[in-house]
Design an enzyme around this catalytic site. Structure first.
Site, PDB file in Angstrom:
ATOM      1  N   THR A 148       6.067   0.010   2.149  1.00 58.57           N
ATOM      2  CA  THR A 148       6.843   1.398   2.996  1.00 58.57           C
ATOM      3  C   THR A 148       6.484   2.698   3.360  1.00 58.57           C
ATOM      4  O   THR A 148       5.718   3.521   3.274  1.00 58.57           O
ATOM      5  CB  THR A 148       8.040   2.052   1.935  1.00 58.57           C
ATOM      6  OG1 THR A 148       8.769   1.561   0.578  1.00 58.57           O
ATOM      7  CG2 THR A 148       9.190   3.260   1.959  1.00 58.57           C
ATOM      8  N   LYS A 193      15.033  -0.166   4.847  1.00 56.73           N
ATOM      9  CA  LYS A 193      14.675   0.238   3.624  1.00 56.73           C
ATOM     10  C   LYS A 193      14.609   2.408   3.517  1.00 56.73           C
ATOM     11  O   LYS A 193      15.553   2.804   2.721  1.00 56.73           O
ATOM     12  CB  LYS A 193      12.807   0.049   3.109  1.00 56.73           C
ATOM     13  CG  LYS A 193      12.461   0.745   2.521  1.00 56.73           C
ATOM     14  CD  LYS A 193      12.633   0.100   0.721  1.00 56.73           C
ATOM     15  CE  LYS A 193      11.777   1.403   0.030  1.00 56.73           C
ATOM     16  NZ  LYS A 193      12.155   1.351  -1.599  1.00 56.73           N
ATOM     17  N   LYS A 240       8.608  11.264  -0.038  1.00 57.94           N
ATOM     18  CA  LYS A 240       7.859  10.489   1.177  1.00 57.94           C
ATOM     19  C   LYS A 240       9.350   8.852   1.829  1.00 57.94           C
ATOM     20  O   LYS A 240       9.354   9.782   3.111  1.00 57.94           O
ATOM     21  CB  LYS A 240       7.148   9.638   0.363  1.00 57.94           C
ATOM     22  CG  LYS A 240       5.882   8.571   0.845  1.00 57.94           C
ATOM     23  CD  LYS A 240       5.430   7.420   0.814  1.00 57.94           C
ATOM     24  CE  LYS A 240       6.249   6.316   0.835  1.00 57.94           C
ATOM     25  NZ  LYS A 240       6.109   4.537   0.681  1.00 57.94           N
ATOM     26  N   LEU A 248       0.887  -1.142   0.051  1.00 59.20           N
ATOM     27  CA  LEU A 248       0.025  -0.459   0.048  1.00 59.20           C
ATOM     28  C   LEU A 248       1.064   1.143  -0.307  1.00 59.20           C
ATOM     29  O   LEU A 248       1.918   1.033   0.287  1.00 59.20           O
ATOM     30  CB  LEU A 248      -0.687  -0.229   1.458  1.00 59.20           C
ATOM     31  CG  LEU A 248      -2.351  -1.221   1.799  1.00 59.20           C
ATOM     32  CD1 LEU A 248      -2.817  -1.482   2.524  1.00 59.20           C
ATOM     33  CD2 LEU A 248      -3.411  -0.770   0.590  1.00 59.20           C
ATOM     34  N   PRO A 249       0.154   2.450  -0.639  1.00 62.77           N
ATOM     35  CA  PRO A 249       1.202   3.450  -0.484  1.00 62.77           C
ATOM     36  C   PRO A 249       1.780   4.034   0.468  1.00 62.77           C
ATOM     37  O   PRO A 249       2.788   4.644   1.018  1.00 62.77           O
ATOM     38  CB  PRO A 249      -0.062   4.411  -1.191  1.00 62.77           C
ATOM     39  CG  PRO A 249      -0.823   3.879  -1.667  1.00 62.77           C
ATOM     40  CD  PRO A 249      -1.219   2.587  -0.932  1.00 62.77           C
TER      41      PRO A 249
HETATM   42  P1  NAD Z   1       0.986   2.553  -6.404  1.00 60.12           P
HETATM   43  O1  NAD Z   1      -0.296   3.676  -5.451  1.00 60.12           O
HETATM   44  O2  NAD Z   1       1.063   2.612  -7.318  1.00 60.12           O
HETATM   45  O3  NAD Z   1      -0.340   1.463  -5.967  1.00 60.12           O
HETATM   46  C1  NAD Z   1      -0.976   1.351  -4.074  1.00 60.12           C
HETATM   47  C2  NAD Z   1      -2.684   0.625  -4.371  1.00 60.12           C
HETATM   48  O4  NAD Z   1      -2.798   0.755  -2.838  1.00 60.12           O
HETATM   49  C3  NAD Z   1      -3.641   1.140  -5.555  1.00 60.12           C
HETATM   50  O5  NAD Z   1      -3.856   0.252  -6.563  1.00 60.12           O
HETATM   51  C4  NAD Z   1      -4.461   1.395  -4.631  1.00 60.12           C
HETATM   52  O6  NAD Z   1      -6.452   1.832  -5.127  1.00 60.12           O
HETATM   53  C5  NAD Z   1      -4.462   0.883  -3.384  1.00 60.12           C
HETATM   54  N1  NAD Z   1      -4.933   0.545  -2.116  1.00 60.12           N
HETATM   55  C6  NAD Z   1      -4.525   2.644  -1.246  1.00 60.12           C
HETATM   56  N2  NAD Z   1      -5.402   2.117  -0.416  1.00 60.12           N
HETATM   57  C7  NAD Z   1      -6.383   1.218  -0.217  1.00 60.12           C
HETATM   58  C8  NAD Z   1      -6.506   0.610   0.917  1.00 60.12           C
HETATM   59  N3  NAD Z   1      -7.335   1.197   2.138  1.00 60.12           N
HETATM   60  N4  NAD Z   1      -7.411  -0.664   0.732  1.00 60.12           N
HETATM   61  C9  NAD Z   1      -6.725  -1.620  -0.614  1.00 60.12           C
HETATM   62  N5  NAD Z   1      -5.650  -0.974  -1.540  1.00 60.12           N
HETATM   63  C10 NAD Z   1      -5.511   0.519  -0.908  1.00 60.12           C
HETATM   64  O7  NAD Z   1       1.570   2.643  -5.384  1.00 60.12           O
HETATM   65  P2  NAD Z   1       3.250   1.256  -5.291  1.00 60.12           P
HETATM   66  O8  NAD Z   1       4.191   2.665  -6.223  1.00 60.12           O
HETATM   67  O9  NAD Z   1       2.599  -0.021  -5.965  1.00 60.12           O
HETATM   68  O10 NAD Z   1       3.704   1.384  -4.160  1.00 60.12           O
HETATM   69  C11 NAD Z   1       2.668   0.671  -2.867  1.00 60.12           C
HETATM   70  C12 NAD Z   1       4.181   0.545  -2.067  1.00 60.12           C
HETATM   71  O11 NAD Z   1       5.704   0.362  -2.284  1.00 60.12           O
HETATM   72  C13 NAD Z   1       4.586   2.060  -1.393  1.00 60.12           C
HETATM   73  O12 NAD Z   1       4.873   2.069   0.090  1.00 60.12           O
HETATM   74  C14 NAD Z   1       5.843   2.825  -2.389  1.00 60.12           C
HETATM   75  O13 NAD Z   1       6.480   3.532  -1.464  1.00 60.12           O
HETATM   76  C15 NAD Z   1       6.668   1.437  -2.142  1.00 60.12           C
HETATM   77  N6  NAD Z   1       7.728   1.514  -3.256  1.00 60.12           N
HETATM   78  C16 NAD Z   1       7.371   1.418  -4.240  1.00 60.12           C
HETATM   79  C17 NAD Z   1       8.234   1.186  -5.610  1.00 60.12           C
HETATM   80  C18 NAD Z   1       7.998   1.758  -7.290  1.00 60.12           C
HETATM   81  O14 NAD Z   1       8.912   2.448  -7.739  1.00 60.12           O
HETATM   82  N7  NAD Z   1       6.977   1.938  -6.877  1.00 60.12           N
HETATM   83  C19 NAD Z   1       9.645   1.055  -5.328  1.00 60.12           C
HETATM   84  C20 NAD Z   1       9.665   0.050  -3.942  1.00 60.12           C
HETATM   85  C21 NAD Z   1       8.879   0.335  -2.999  1.00 60.12           C
END
Ligand code: NAD
Length: 300
Positions: free
Chosen positions: A98, A173, A248, A66-67
């Site tokens: 994260t 991380k 973030k 999740l975000p």
């Molecule tokens: P994203 O925003 O693409 O996806 C998050 C998903 O969670 C979305 O589909 C959203 O609808 C869903 N969501 C939000 N609130 C929700 C809830 N209450 N219940 C159910 N679903 C819910 O984010 P992402 O890029 O996939 O990143 C996810 C995590 O991974 C973050 O913490 C980010 O920091 C970490 N991360 C991302 C990357 C990257 O390159 N994108 C790399 C390493 C770590």
């Protein structure tokens, strides 16, 4: 075929779920975005549910991706959240988001009361690593749980590092990303100075990479357009790791310090990334190497 639950089917979660399926698991998923649930429901190995709690009616193994803190809190402790499930005993809940290390501890303390195991397991490798199934997981517990956790994480990644204590996966991380943000800003500044003094950035990069300034950004993720192929800077800063996420993670690292550790260098870097976000031109979605363009356009 064993079923695994997954909540948060976003940029990272979707390819992770696809790898679980590809590697022989059935999945049961939830996301607040109903579009993604609709799309995934045509897959015979994927079931969808309408809230987090219901995922645990089908499986006792669950991953969340999740975000931010607020989303993780709502999924774990909110209305129809995991904490309300009657099936928590002997379940394993792995949070790959994260977020704040303190939140991982809070989850651990509360869910332990219901005989559920929880663990923080943030990732590095980005969307490309998630697609390739080559993520690195930093796991916040000792290796005694490896027998249970490894077979799940290996379906989505290559490297699994046990960091000892709950919350320590997230500490690792955040420290890594704090350094990465700093290296990218510093590399950009050095390459910009060279360019302004008339040196070709390709040549300067070559020299840095055989000298003591060499680092991951100069070698593999150069921020100057055209210096390297296949990196975001050479593709309009699209793809990669967004400036929004870098800001973030820097903010999370600073919050985690609780003001008890001096972070003068990354404080400045955090301010810089905040200013990058204010540049407009959808800077928030551009790769964090866009900091080079911010420095380039900065007025004295
Ligand atoms: P994203 O925003 O693409 O996806 C998050 C998903 O969670 C979305 O589909 C959203 O609808 C869903 N969501 C939000 N609130 C929700 C809830 N209450 N219940 C159910 N679903 C819910 O984010 P992402 O890029 O996939 O990143 C996810 C995590 O991974 C973050 O913490 C980010 O920091 C970490 N991360 C991302 C990357 C990257 O390159 N994108 C790399 C390493 C770590």
């Amino acid at each position: 075929m064993k079923t695994i639950g997954f909540i948060g089917i976003g940029k990272m979660g979707l390819p992770m779920v696809q790898n679980l399926i590809k590697n022989g698991r059935k999945v049961v998923i939830f996301d607040t975005n109903t579009e993604v649930l609709k799309k995934m429901s045509s897959n015979p190995n994927c079931a969808t549910v309408s809230n987090p709690k219901n995922v645990l009616d089908y499986t006792n193994e669950l991953i969340t991706m999740l975000p931010e803190n607020s989303h993780v809190k709502s999924v774990y402790f909110g209305k129809h959240g995991l904490f309300e499930s009657k099936n928590l005993a002997d379940s394993l809940l792995i949070d790959c988001s994260t977020v704040q290390p303190q939140l991982a501890l809070e989850i651990y303390n509360e869910f332990q009361k219901k005989d559920a195991s929880t663990v923080d397991a943030p990732v590095s490798g980005g969307v490309k690593g998630a697609e390739a199934g080559s993520l690195t997981f930093m796991v916040g517990c000792d290796e005694t749980k490896a027998k249970q956790i490894d077979p799940i994480l290996k379906l989505m990644g290559k490297t699994i590092v046990y960091c000892g204590k709950h919350g320590h996966g997230l500490v690792a991380k955040l420290c890594n990303n704090m350094l990465l943000g700093t290296l990218m800003a510093g590399t950009s500044e050095a390459l910009l100075l060279g360019q302004r003094l008339g040196l070709d950035p390709k040549l300067l990069t070559k020299i840095i990479n055989i000298s003591s300034g060499r680092n991951w950004c100069s070698e593999l993720y150069n921020p100057v357009p055209g210096v390297q192929d296949q990196v975001p800077s050479s593709n309009g800063y699209s793809g990669g790791f967004s400036t929004k996420l870098m800001k973030k993670d820097l903010s999370l690292a600073h919050d985690a310090s609780g003001g008890n550790v001096e972070l003068p260098i990354s404080s400045k870097v955090l301010e810089i990334y905040k200013e990058v976000l204010e540049m407009g031109n959808k800077a928030e979605d551009k790769d964090f190497s866009y900091v080079f363009q911010y420095l380039k356009n900065k007025k004295k």
